[in-house]
Design an enzyme around this catalytic site. Sequence first.
Site, PDB file in Angstrom:
ATOM      1  N   LYS A  13       0.818  -1.221   0.000  1.00 12.85           N
ATOM      2  CA  LYS A  13       0.000   0.000   0.000  1.00 12.85           C
ATOM      3  C   LYS A  13       0.853   1.273   0.000  1.00 12.85           C
ATOM      4  CE  LYS A  13      -2.456  -0.564   3.768  1.00 12.85           C
ATOM      5  NZ  LYS A  13      -2.027  -1.873   4.286  1.00 12.85           N
ATOM      6  N   ARG A  88     -10.328   1.119   8.558  1.00 16.02           N
ATOM      7  CA  ARG A  88      -9.786  -0.198   8.857  1.00 16.02           C
ATOM      8  C   ARG A  88     -10.823  -1.127   9.465  1.00 16.02           C
ATOM      9  NH1 ARG A  88      -4.126   0.909   8.792  1.00 16.02           N
ATOM     10  NH2 ARG A  88      -2.878  -0.950   9.183  1.00 16.02           N
ATOM     11  N   ARG A 122      11.420  -5.115   5.544  1.00 14.50           N
ATOM     12  CA  ARG A 122      11.102  -3.785   5.034  1.00 14.50           C
ATOM     13  C   ARG A 122      11.977  -2.710   5.681  1.00 14.50           C
ATOM     14  NH1 ARG A 122       4.797  -2.415   4.797  1.00 14.50           N
ATOM     15  NH2 ARG A 122       4.856  -2.399   7.073  1.00 14.50           N
ATOM     16  N   ARG A 153      10.641  -0.143  10.811  1.00 11.17           N
ATOM     17  CA  ARG A 153       9.552   0.195  11.715  1.00 11.17           C
ATOM     18  C   ARG A 153       9.555  -0.740  12.914  1.00 11.17           C
ATOM     19  NH1 ARG A 153       4.165   0.698   8.199  1.00 11.17           N
ATOM     20  NH2 ARG A 153       3.402  -0.358  10.064  1.00 11.17           N
ATOM     21  N   ARG A 164      -1.253  -7.850  13.543  1.00 16.12           N
ATOM     22  CA  ARG A 164      -1.767  -6.965  12.486  1.00 16.12           C
ATOM     23  C   ARG A 164      -2.517  -7.757  11.427  1.00 16.12           C
ATOM     24  NH1 ARG A 164       3.814  -4.483  11.367  1.00 16.12           N
ATOM     25  NH2 ARG A 164       2.958  -3.523   9.485  1.00 16.12           N
TER      26      ARG A 164
HETATM   27  P1  ADP Z   1       0.353  -1.623   8.058  1.00 17.81           P
HETATM   28  O1  ADP Z   1      -0.755  -1.511   7.048  1.00 17.81           O
HETATM   29  O2  ADP Z   1       1.637  -2.104   7.463  1.00 17.81           O
HETATM   30  O3  ADP Z   1      -0.010  -2.417   9.276  1.00 17.81           O
HETATM   31  P2  ADP Z   1       0.058   1.234   8.932  1.00 17.81           P
HETATM   32  O4  ADP Z   1       1.171   2.220   8.906  1.00 17.81           O
HETATM   33  O5  ADP Z   1      -1.111   1.477   8.051  1.00 17.81           O
HETATM   34  O6  ADP Z   1       0.744  -0.170   8.618  1.00 17.81           O
HETATM   35  O7  ADP Z   1      -0.496   1.090  10.448  1.00 17.81           O
HETATM   36  C1  ADP Z   1       0.356   0.882  11.522  1.00 17.81           C
HETATM   37  C2  ADP Z   1      -0.416   0.869  12.825  1.00 17.81           C
HETATM   38  O8  ADP Z   1      -1.037   2.149  13.038  1.00 17.81           O
HETATM   39  C3  ADP Z   1      -1.561  -0.125  12.907  1.00 17.81           C
HETATM   40  O9  ADP Z   1      -1.117  -1.406  13.301  1.00 17.81           O
HETATM   41  C4  ADP Z   1      -2.458   0.533  13.974  1.00 17.81           C
HETATM   42  O10 ADP Z   1      -1.947   0.318  15.279  1.00 17.81           O
HETATM   43  C5  ADP Z   1      -2.314   2.006  13.653  1.00 17.81           C
HETATM   44  N1  ADP Z   1      -3.352   2.458  12.692  1.00 17.81           N
HETATM   45  C6  ADP Z   1      -3.138   2.886  11.408  1.00 17.81           C
HETATM   46  N2  ADP Z   1      -4.296   3.209  10.808  1.00 17.81           N
HETATM   47  C7  ADP Z   1      -5.277   2.966  11.712  1.00 17.81           C
HETATM   48  C8  ADP Z   1      -6.699   3.076  11.698  1.00 17.81           C
HETATM   49  N3  ADP Z   1      -7.368   3.481  10.598  1.00 17.81           N
HETATM   50  N4  ADP Z   1      -7.380   2.746  12.826  1.00 17.81           N
HETATM   51  C9  ADP Z   1      -6.739   2.344  13.940  1.00 17.81           C
HETATM   52  N5  ADP Z   1      -5.406   2.188  14.020  1.00 17.81           N
HETATM   53  C10 ADP Z   1      -4.672   2.497  12.917  1.00 17.81           C
END
Ligand code: ADP
Length: 213
Positions: A13, A88, A122, A153, A164
């Site tokens: 993504k 999400r 990554r 990260r 996740r």
């Molecule tokens: P990835 O898709 O690789 O897991 P992201 O950077 O999108 O990585 O998200 C990392 C973390 O940030 C998630 O595991 C969550 O804890 C938090 N997070 C991101 N977007 C949301 C969301 N829309 N709602 C709740 N938590 C979120």
Amino acid sequence: MNLILLGAPGAGKGTQAMKIAERYGLVHISTGDIFRENIRNGTPIGNLAKSYLDKGELVPDEVTCEIVKDRLARPDVRNGYLLDGFPRNLYQAAALDTFAKIDGVININIDQSLLLERICGRRTCKQCGEIYHVSMLNGAENCPRCGGELFQRKDDNPETVASRLNVYNEQTAPLIDYYTKKGLILNFTGTEAPAEVLFEEIRSALDGLGKRP
Ligand code: ADP
Ligand code: ZN
């Protein structure tokens, strides 16, 4: 054009988001990036979000929705935006419906057996945000594009990734159905091919979307 990018963690993504935003002049809004920036700066939102990111759980919906709503109220999104990592779950999707008008949802499907290896290898550039896999870096510690420092990260470790992926399968995957019913979904398959290959497919679908009456 207002778009959503859907896909499991590690589906690519972030990489596609940067390319799409650049090509179509969209503001790239990544809730994960917003949380990480707040954590780095030690803000109240960062302090609240930290334990959730560390565990690979979702930050509470009320907080997350408020952040996105505020962001979408800023004038720079007038020419379109790309939401990466939001919504999400169904609660967030319903909330988004009350303050946004979405034109398309890009869904990247991927074989989940590829993800652990992808995510744990990554590396991200601190300076330009480019995302790499260690296998492409030949031991380099700096960004091949801009020379910036590369980092891993904190949540890209096997335990957090497992959590996740669970969250994705239980809470986020139902959004595919939600947006299919609204006629908004555009499906793609993420592969091990270079990111440019997938981007070309997305680009041609989005060019078609732009031409719809
Ligand atoms: P990835 O898709 O690789 O897991 P992201 O950077 O999108 O990585 O998200 C990392 C973390 O940030 C998630 O595991 C969550 O804890 C938090 N997070 C991101 N977007 C949301 C969301 N829309 N709602 C709740 N938590 C979120
Ligand atoms: Zn860089």
